[in-house]
Design a protein around this motif. Structure first.
Motif, PDB file in Angstrom:
ATOM      1  N   HIS A 224      29.695  21.106   8.819  1.00  0.00           N
ATOM      2  CA  HIS A 224      29.834  21.668   7.471  1.00  0.00           C
ATOM      3  C   HIS A 224      31.238  21.423   6.926  1.00  0.00           C
ATOM      4  N   LYS A 225      31.327  20.866   5.732  1.00  0.00           N
ATOM      5  CA  LYS A 225      32.626  20.448   5.199  1.00  0.00           C
ATOM      6  C   LYS A 225      33.254  21.456   4.245  1.00  0.00           C
ATOM      7  N   GLY A 226      32.488  22.310   3.616  1.00  0.00           N
ATOM      8  CA  GLY A 226      33.030  23.218   2.624  1.00  0.00           C
ATOM      9  C   GLY A 226      33.474  24.536   3.225  1.00  0.00           C
ATOM     10  N   PRO A 227      33.657  25.545   2.379  1.00  0.00           N
ATOM     11  CA  PRO A 227      33.992  26.878   2.881  1.00  0.00           C
ATOM     12  C   PRO A 227      32.878  27.417   3.780  1.00  0.00           C
ATOM     13  N   ILE A 228      33.245  28.116   4.835  1.00  0.00           N
ATOM     14  CA  ILE A 228      32.258  28.774   5.699  1.00  0.00           C
ATOM     15  C   ILE A 228      31.625  29.924   4.902  1.00  0.00           C
ATOM     16  N   PRO A 229      30.301  30.006   4.829  1.00  0.00           N
ATOM     17  CA  PRO A 229      29.680  31.120   4.113  1.00  0.00           C
ATOM     18  C   PRO A 229      30.186  32.465   4.632  1.00  0.00           C
ATOM     19  N   LEU A 230      30.458  33.378   3.722  1.00  0.00           N
ATOM     20  CA  LEU A 230      31.038  34.673   4.079  1.00  0.00           C
ATOM     21  C   LEU A 230      30.210  35.426   5.106  1.00  0.00           C
ATOM     22  N   ALA A 285      49.290  14.455  11.083  1.00  0.00           N
ATOM     23  CA  ALA A 285      49.803  13.661  12.211  1.00  0.00           C
ATOM     24  C   ALA A 285      49.783  14.467  13.503  1.00  0.00           C
ATOM     25  N   GLY A 286      50.150  15.742  13.417  1.00  0.00           N
ATOM     26  CA  GLY A 286      50.125  16.603  14.599  1.00  0.00           C
ATOM     27  C   GLY A 286      48.720  16.804  15.118  1.00  0.00           C
ATOM     28  N   PHE A 287      47.776  16.961  14.196  1.00  0.00           N
ATOM     29  CA  PHE A 287      46.372  17.111  14.600  1.00  0.00           C
ATOM     30  C   PHE A 287      45.899  15.889  15.361  1.00  0.00           C
ATOM     31  N   ARG A 288      46.181  14.711  14.817  1.00  0.00           N
ATOM     32  CA  ARG A 288      45.724  13.484  15.464  1.00  0.00           C
ATOM     33  C   ARG A 288      46.366  13.289  16.834  1.00  0.00           C
ATOM     34  N   GLU A 289      47.586  13.755  16.984  1.00  0.00           N
ATOM     35  CA  GLU A 289      48.253  13.635  18.278  1.00  0.00           C
ATOM     36  C   GLU A 289      47.635  14.581  19.302  1.00  0.00           C
ATOM     37  N   VAL A 290      47.416  15.838  18.910  1.00  0.00           N
ATOM     38  CA  VAL A 290      46.860  16.832  19.835  1.00  0.00           C
ATOM     39  C   VAL A 290      45.448  16.451  20.268  1.00  0.00           C
ATOM     40  N   PHE A 291      44.644  15.939  19.324  1.00  0.00           N
ATOM     41  CA  PHE A 291      43.237  15.700  19.619  1.00  0.00           C
ATOM     42  C   PHE A 291      42.911  14.219  19.828  1.00  0.00           C
ATOM     43  N   SER A 292      43.906  13.431  20.132  1.00  0.00           N
ATOM     44  CA  SER A 292      43.677  12.025  20.446  1.00  0.00           C
ATOM     45  C   SER A 292      42.741  11.900  21.645  1.00  0.00           C
ATOM     46  N   GLY A 293      41.725  11.051  21.523  1.00  0.00           N
ATOM     47  CA  GLY A 293      40.779  10.858  22.615  1.00  0.00           C
ATOM     48  C   GLY A 293      39.755  11.951  22.755  1.00  0.00           C
ATOM     49  N   SER A 294      39.759  12.905  21.832  1.00  0.00           N
ATOM     50  CA  SER A 294      38.821  14.032  21.885  1.00  0.00           C
ATOM     51  C   SER A 294      37.775  13.886  20.788  1.00  0.00           C
ATOM     52  N   PRO A 295      36.537  14.359  21.026  1.00  0.00           N
ATOM     53  CA  PRO A 295      35.548  14.324  19.939  1.00  0.00           C
ATOM     54  C   PRO A 295      35.958  15.186  18.751  1.00  0.00           C
ATOM     55  N   ILE A 296      36.872  16.124  18.979  1.00  0.00           N
ATOM     56  CA  ILE A 296      37.323  17.018  17.909  1.00  0.00           C
ATOM     57  C   ILE A 296      38.041  16.247  16.811  1.00  0.00           C
ATOM     58  N   LYS A 297      38.628  15.131  17.159  1.00  0.00           N
ATOM     59  CA  LYS A 297      39.384  14.336  16.190  1.00  0.00           C
ATOM     60  C   LYS A 297      38.509  13.945  15.001  1.00  0.00           C
ATOM     61  N   ARG A 298      37.204  13.875  15.216  1.00  0.00           N
ATOM     62  CA  ARG A 298      36.293  13.421  14.168  1.00  0.00           C
ATOM     63  C   ARG A 298      36.236  14.366  12.973  1.00  0.00           C
ATOM     64  N   ILE A 299      36.513  15.651  13.167  1.00  0.00           N
ATOM     65  CA  ILE A 299      36.360  16.575  12.042  1.00  0.00           C
ATOM     66  C   ILE A 299      37.591  16.626  11.147  1.00  0.00           C
ATOM     67  N   GLY A 300      38.715  16.128  11.608  1.00  0.00           N
ATOM     68  CA  GLY A 300      39.920  16.091  10.800  1.00  0.00           C
ATOM     69  C   GLY A 300      40.697  17.397  10.801  1.00  0.00           C
ATOM     70  N   ARG A 301      41.932  17.299  10.369  1.00  0.00           N
ATOM     71  CA  ARG A 301      42.833  18.445  10.395  1.00  0.00           C
ATOM     72  C   ARG A 301      42.371  19.587   9.505  1.00  0.00           C
ATOM     73  N   ASP A 302      41.924  19.301   8.282  1.00  0.00           N
ATOM     74  CA  ASP A 302      41.595  20.361   7.342  1.00  0.00           C
ATOM     75  C   ASP A 302      40.457  21.242   7.835  1.00  0.00           C
ATOM     76  N   ARG A 303      39.433  20.611   8.393  1.00  0.00           N
ATOM     77  CA  ARG A 303      38.289  21.408   8.879  1.00  0.00           C
ATOM     78  C   ARG A 303      38.691  22.241  10.088  1.00  0.00           C
ATOM     79  N   MET A 304      39.507  21.688  10.971  1.00  0.00           N
ATOM     80  CA  MET A 304      39.952  22.454  12.130  1.00  0.00           C
ATOM     81  C   MET A 304      40.818  23.642  11.700  1.00  0.00           C
ATOM     82  N   VAL A 305      41.744  23.424  10.767  1.00  0.00           N
ATOM     83  CA  VAL A 305      42.589  24.519  10.298  1.00  0.00           C
ATOM     84  C   VAL A 305      41.745  25.576   9.592  1.00  0.00           C
TER      85      VAL A 305
END
Length: 348
Positions: A224-230, A285-305
């Motif tokens: 899910h890319k948008g806001p999480i439903p309340l 840049a920090g997100f990509r460094e922390v999650f390098s080689g991880s499937p988590i990298k696919r969701i991008g920094r904004d979704r993780m934050v």
């Protein structure tokens, strides 16, 4: 390996040698109901925003729809059974919970590499055979096909359950033009158990064996890319990537040995209990460094934050007010909204 053994037996022995926990064979028409169930699920809109499920539905309906020349499906499972309790961090408000499968290396890369190794071996011993390998990024119904091949059965949580490996199996498939002897299909052994249904924090199962992805925390935090439903935010707790609850409570897991001998899936220390304050401070840049080689990298920094802000809002920790407030002016609108919500929760 003795050459007088049937090809199917040699194939399974080679799969085990490569690192697969299980291997079975199915006919291409062995899961006839899967296509109809998929069409019904899509018609009900339970796939949410996963439009790619819709766009390639015709190829998912049967192996022959994707590749008309296929004659057999080789289903393979690789265990990722955890060494520790996946639910242990449920009450730790200042850390995030990452699904077991994503705490180590990217399983897509690991499994595809092993599938290709097995496929090369198969072509070497059966000259003239054509093969195609698939992990779950391809339009393949790997769960019903794995059930048809005898690896287990689709449980009430809709995932595959194995008598030997519980709910902790990564799945892959090799399609081949070879006519191979099929295995006996898996038999449903869920019985009257409803542990996975009861464990779901967002009631994502409208009925046993049926999943509404729109209510699933794995979908909400990953797809899910948008806001999480309340309505789902409080129930997310400190889950920031995926959710293991329905898998972790499955009674069949008691037979699953830890898969940590497979170093590819060994959890990275920084991903087992990551501090929310640290994750909230990540730029791209920090997100990509922390999650390098991880499937988590696919969701991008904004979704993780975004996910971490929901967890921060649920934490009750005053120590997170500063990191949350720092994101009120974030360039991403979804992050800004999540920060406002989290700050309101923490300030209440």
């Amino acid at each position: 390996m003795r050459q007088d053994k049937p090809l199917e037996a040699r194939l399974k022995a080679k799969a085990a040698e490569i690192g697969f926990a299980d291997c079975g064979i199915a006919r291409t028409d062995a899961a006839p109901a899967a296509g109809a169930r998929l069409r019904e699920w899509l018609a009900e809109g339970r796939h949410g925003s996963m439009i790619w499920m819709e766009e390639r539905a015709h190829q998912r309906e049967s192996p022959a729809s994707l590749w008309p020349e296929v004659r057999s499906v080789i289903a393979l499972g690789m265990s990722y059974a955890p060494a520790s309790d996946p639910l242990a961090l449920a009450g730790e408000g200042e850390v995030g919970r990452i699904s077991v499968y994503a705490q180590g290396g990217d399983y897509h890369d690991v499994i595809k590499r092993r599938l290709k190794e097995l496929a090369r071996w198969l072509v070497g011993v059966a000259p003239g055979a054509d093969v195609k390998v698939f992990v779950d990024t391809a339009p393949v119904m790997e769960k019903p096909l794995s059930e048809a091949a005898g690896l287990g059965w689709q449980g009430k949580h809709s995932n595959l359950v194995s008598r030997d490996h519980g709910s902790w199996l990564f799945l892959g498939a090799i399609y081949t033009t070879l006519e191979l002897a099929p295995d006996e299909a898996g038999r449903d052994l869920c019985g009257s158990c409803s542990a996975c249904q009861s464990a779901c924090p967002t009631d994502a199962f409208p009925a046993p064996y049926r999943l509404d992805a729109r209510r699933c925390i794995s979908y909400l935090t990953i797809e899910h890319k948008g806001p999480i439903p309340l309505e789902f935010r409080a129930a997310m707790g400190n889950r920031i990537y995926g959710c293991d609850d329905c898998l972790a409570v499955c009674p069949w897991n008691k037979f699953a040995a830890s898969a940590q001998a497979n170093l590819a899936f060994a959890p990275r220390a920084e991903l087992t209990a990551p501090g929310l304050a640290d994750l909230l401070a990540l730029d791209d840049a920090g997100f990509r460094e922390v999650f390098s080689g991880s499937p988590i990298k696919r969701i991008g920094r904004d979704r993780m934050v975004r996910n971490c802000l929901i967890a921060a809002g649920n934490s009750g920790s005053m120590a997170l007010i500063g990191p949350v407030r720092a994101l009120l002016d974030d360039p991403d609108a979804v992050v800004r909204e999540a920060a406002e919500w989290a700050l309101a929760r923490l300030s209440a």
